[in-house]
Design a protein around this motif. Structure first.
Motif, short mmCIF file in Angstrom:
data_model
loop_
_atom_site.label_atom_id
_atom_site.label_comp_id
_atom_site.label_asym_id
_atom_site.label_seq_id
_atom_site.Cartn_x
_atom_site.Cartn_y
_atom_site.Cartn_z
N VAL A 225 0.96 -4.47 4.03
CA VAL A 225 -0.06 -4.61 5.06
C VAL A 225 -0.68 -6.00 4.92
CG1 VAL A 225 -2.24 -3.73 6.01
CG2 VAL A 225 -0.53 -2.13 5.13
N GLN B 224 0.85 -1.19 0.00
CA GLN B 224 0.00 0.00 0.00
C GLN B 224 0.89 1.24 0.00
OE1 GLN B 224 -3.63 -2.15 2.47
NE2 GLN B 224 -2.93 -0.13 3.14
N PRO C 283 3.82 1.28 11.18
CA PRO C 283 4.37 2.62 11.27
C PRO C 283 4.96 2.91 12.66
CG PRO C 283 2.24 2.65 10.17
CD PRO C 283 2.41 1.27 10.72
N TYR D 45 -3.71 -8.74 5.95
CA TYR D 45 -5.10 -8.86 6.38
C TYR D 45 -5.35 -10.30 6.81
CZ TYR D 45 -5.53 -4.29 4.26
OH TYR D 45 -5.36 -2.96 3.98
N ARG E 87 4.44 0.12 1.40
CA ARG E 87 4.68 -0.69 2.59
C ARG E 87 3.70 -1.86 2.58
NH1 ARG E 87 0.45 1.36 6.15
NH2 ARG E 87 1.10 -0.08 7.77
N SER F 270 -5.74 0.70 7.97
CA SER F 270 -4.67 0.24 7.08
C SER F 270 -3.55 1.27 6.98
CB SER F 270 -5.22 -0.12 5.70
OG SER F 270 -5.72 1.04 5.08
N ARG F 271 -3.80 2.51 7.34
CA ARG F 271 -2.72 3.51 7.38
C ARG F 271 -1.95 3.43 8.69
NH1 ARG F 271 -4.41 9.39 5.15
NH2 ARG F 271 -2.16 9.63 5.31
N LYS F 272 -2.54 2.85 9.67
CA LYS F 272 -2.01 2.94 11.04
C LYS F 272 -1.26 1.69 11.48
CE LYS F 272 -3.22 6.15 13.06
NZ LYS F 272 -2.49 7.44 13.21
N VAL F 273 -1.50 0.57 10.81
CA VAL F 273 -0.99 -0.70 11.32
C VAL F 273 -0.36 -1.54 10.20
CG1 VAL F 273 -2.91 -0.68 12.98
CG2 VAL F 273 -3.03 -2.19 10.99
#
Lengths: 525, 525
Positions: A491, A145, B467, A493, A489, B441-444
């Motif tokens: 991510v 992402q 992050p 799920y 980066r 999804s921006r935070k983890v």
């Protein structure tokens, strides 16, 4: 056309102490008053970028590719005004800038094709193992992402290909990151023209305005505020070592440190192996001068160091290079500041202990002309004085004479990280080359045989990067499709329902991606 | 067996002020005097690692895979002594440590299989285009190469899986990097046993001794000297935020800054959505306590924050969790220092404005037992006091009550970067989940549905990263095969003769790799 405005998304504003472009070929000041963006402008631009992030980062590959292609089309649509403006602001000749425009739009289109292909998402699926003993395994799916809004600082020496819509911006867009550009003050009209082309593409594609903003300005404070802004998640920079390190330090001191991709300083050693010198010393001398003085030597990959075993063949190379150089006309440099720094660097080399001047180009006739220079020293002198290995940006190079191949290797091992290293070699040099390669491959991002480092192709295999200080992050490249990995980066799920997964990870594979299943590639049809 | 030595390649030495292991279950000091490695030991270890680099980094994939498998075999061969030693040094029970040993050797074997597969080399070939107009194109070939010697700092909470032969060491070895481990002083006997297993594997595989060294020690100076050593090219660390940031700062100040992969601090929010609470509030309460108190809550992915809309169903969850917690026995924590920090963190939460204590576990009976704790507060209080979002390492968690789903989203958006976020949800919660996902999804680094974050599978799709400050570099993972990409960099070879190219790029493809040709994958047979 351009008017000197600050461009924040779809709106424009003026402000700050105005500045003017300088035509380096004459020293004359341009008529347009360019605005100096403020820290308030930074905050507005990054807030818009942050607001645009979700929409822009989740576009389909095709939609993002169309945007990249539209940017390319809009740049072409500027027409000759872009070339004449860049000529007057950079001193670079028409042919070079037309070529650079071609490279810039070609680069955007290459990224478009690579974005459509989708391999950069690295979609990876490890399906649930409900019957695994002693415990079942969850369904795990990973995808790349975008990092978030990116700050880009253009370079003076490529007012198109490494500036407003250059490699950093193109790769950040390709990754799905909104971009805020700090405009380079050396080519503000060129920058604004390209910025308006991007903004037109954002509108034409119906994207949120915050996908792109443009902040012209002359101050370090402006750049510092941009890098310090908490909404910015990565930085692309091409320029001086001092500037790049300053941005790295600002980024490291943030409450949330972020990656900075600075491309800074390199002298790009060229090794002349004995067989090559025996076969073609004279031709090498001429070709070397062609590379080191190309467009006043203003390339990150300029061959600023030549290294060879002392020999009569090397004397032939030196005589040939001296002969070529003495007919080499002084060329306009990019800015008065760059010209002054070049003169200072050359003077320091000329007066350094143990350094002799092999030859200079013709004397300057007119403003800001760089008179090319080629020096020589012995390896023990070179290794004893680290200042001799500092980049002098412009048409300057130093020959380092060695006694043995081991001396060559030790001299290279002492160097800081470099973008490139070049071997001039014949088949008979293969053993020496094999001895050199382990050291070279630890020290540089690209190893060339029998070419010159000043050509940098935009391809999938290119690496324009290298260990510090050639770049801040030797794990990256700023040229080629791999450059977009800087702004992504992963991510993961775990056990999400199909409908909630990003399309890249859904069971039906709606984007038709090549994906990994238990680590094995399943190639898209 | 172990004797407290410093292990530099194949040799061992003693020195420095001795230290002893502490059995946290009793506070008793172990008999063995462990040496404290010095900065001279650091220099010797890194010099050996540097000398081993060329050989180790250019092994065939099969040879490197065999080494990883041999390390795994040697760890198994230690037998029960490894388990009993780790039990006495960590307070963790036998079953947990046997499982962790299985994970550690399984991880080494997974890396071995992935190394053999070779996709991590990302071999990429753009062949010469001699007839291209206006200029021909050179042959360009790119491959990933190891960064150089890596320093690894193990974690206290996984004395096997995140320590001497844990994920950082395994992934650095897989990438071709020699490793120098700074041994964790909380489990020095365990560390030395595993270090000797690695050293036996180095010898059994006929590799240069510098591939691995082990430096036990208690001081920050030792770790600082290791990170500052110019031969070290990257750092892997798992531990406290303070420790991780200190290493980042040392690395950033080097003459050559290097990447630091620190895994530091995370409270791993768990969102209880209304449908899930309506369907299974009581079961969620019990399962939550099981996750948050597992092995005294000493997991990086411990659920230190629960967030939900206030409702009668939430009251049911709270009552169930309180009930489960009140029967939850205090467990031995890893070290007296960790226990003291836990007590301090829990006391601070208990006395913070607007925070109530929902329940505590049973009172401690014996040394270094952590009495689990669950707190509650309102979202406005939580958002007003950033200290409430700091990790308390151990079995502590805080419930944050919100009024609306927008309040939930805003509260999560305020958080610093996290390793994980979890959604407890039913089908009826899909709309809320979809609203939450862009923020999550921006935070983890990992988003889970209907699980608990404390399980971290070692697979290809896993991301154990996130992050800042959950890690220093949100572009990376420290668990799963992707972890080895942290220790690689791309190098491009231009126009080199086939014999001089690395095998991965040679025309005959001697390693049988999947490679990219003009950006398109050509999958190995």
């Amino acid at each position: 056309m351009f008017n000197g405005a600050i461009l924040i998304g779809a709106s424009e504003r003026t402000g700050g102490a105005p500045f003017h472009a300088i035509d380096p070929s004459t020293g004359a000041k341009g008529e347009i008053a360019f605005s100096n963006a403020s820290t308030a402008d930074v905050a507005d631009a990054t807030a818009l970028a942050d607001a645009a992030f979700e929409t822009f980062s989740t576009l389909t590959p095709d939609a993002r590719a169309i945007f990249l292609e539209t940017v390319a089309d809009q740049i072409v649509a500027i027409g000759d005004l872009l070339i004449t403006t860049a000529m007057s602001e950079s001193g670079l000749p028409r042919g070079r800038l037309e070529g650079e425009r071609g490279r810039t739009v070609g680069q955007l289109r290459l990224f478009a094709s690579y974005v459509r292909q989708g391999d950069w998402l690295d979609a990876t699926i490890d399906k649930a193992l409900p019957d695994r003993a002693p415990l079942p395994r969850s369904d795990l799916r990973r995808v790349n992402q975008a990092l978030g809004p990116v700050a880009v600082f253009g370079a003076s020496n490529f007012p198109l290909a490494f500036s407003v819509a250059g490699g950093d911006t193109a790769s950040a867009f390709a990754a799905g990151c909104p971009v805020v550009v700090k405009g380079h003050p050396a080519h503000p009209g060129t920058g604004e023209l390209v910025a308006r082309a991007i903004i037109a593409a954002v509108a034409a594609c119906g994207l949120p305005e915050g996908v792109f903003s443009y902040l012209p300005g002359t101050t370090n404070d402006l750049g510092g505020a941009l890098v310090a802004d908490p909404r910015i998640k990565a930085v692309g920079f091409t320029g001086s070592r001092g500037g790049g390190i300053a941005l790295m330090q600002i980024a490291a001191k943030r409450a949330e440190p972020i990656p900075v991709y600075s491309e800074m300083s390199s002298i790009n050693p060229v090794v002349l192996l004995p067989g090559a010198l025996a076969a073609r010393a004279e031709a090498l001398g001429t070709a070397f001068v062609g590379s080191m003085s190309l467009f006043a030597g203003q390339f990150c990959t300029n061959p600023g160091m030549v290294i060879a075993l002392d020999s009569p063949d090397l004397d032939t190379f030196v005589a040939s290079a001296a002969n070529a150089l003495s007919a080499n006309a002084a060329q306009v440099m990019l800015t008065p500041g760059i010209h002054a720094a070049y003169e200072k660097g050359v003077d320091a080399l000329a007066s350094a202990d143990g350094v002799t001047t092999i030859a200079r180009g013709t004397e300057a006739d007119g403003a800001n002309r760089g008179q090319s220079a080629f020096f020589a020293t012995a390896s023990d002198q070179f290794r004893a004085n680290p200042a001799l290995a500092h980049e002098v940006f412009g048409a300057s190079s130093i020959l380092v004479k060695c006694a043995t191949i081991e001396d060559v290797i030790a001299t290279i091992a002492d160097l800081e990280g470099q973008l490139t290293a070049t071997l001039q070699m014949e088949t008979s040099d293969a053993d020496d080359a094999a001895k050199l390669l382990p050291t070279l491959s630890r020290k540089v991002g690209r190893v060339l045989a029998n070419g010159w480092p000043t050509g940098v192709e935009v391809t999938h295999a290119m690496v324009h990067g290298g260990p510090f200080p050639s770049t801040s992050d030797g794990r990256s490249t700023s040229v080629g499709t791999l450059a977009m990995m800087r702004f992504l980066r992963p991510v993961c799920y775990q056990d999400l329902s199909d409908a909630l997964l990003p399309p890249a990870l859904q069971a039906a594979n709606p984007w038709g991606l090549t994906r990994r299943n238990e680590g094995k590639l399943e190639v898209a049809a």
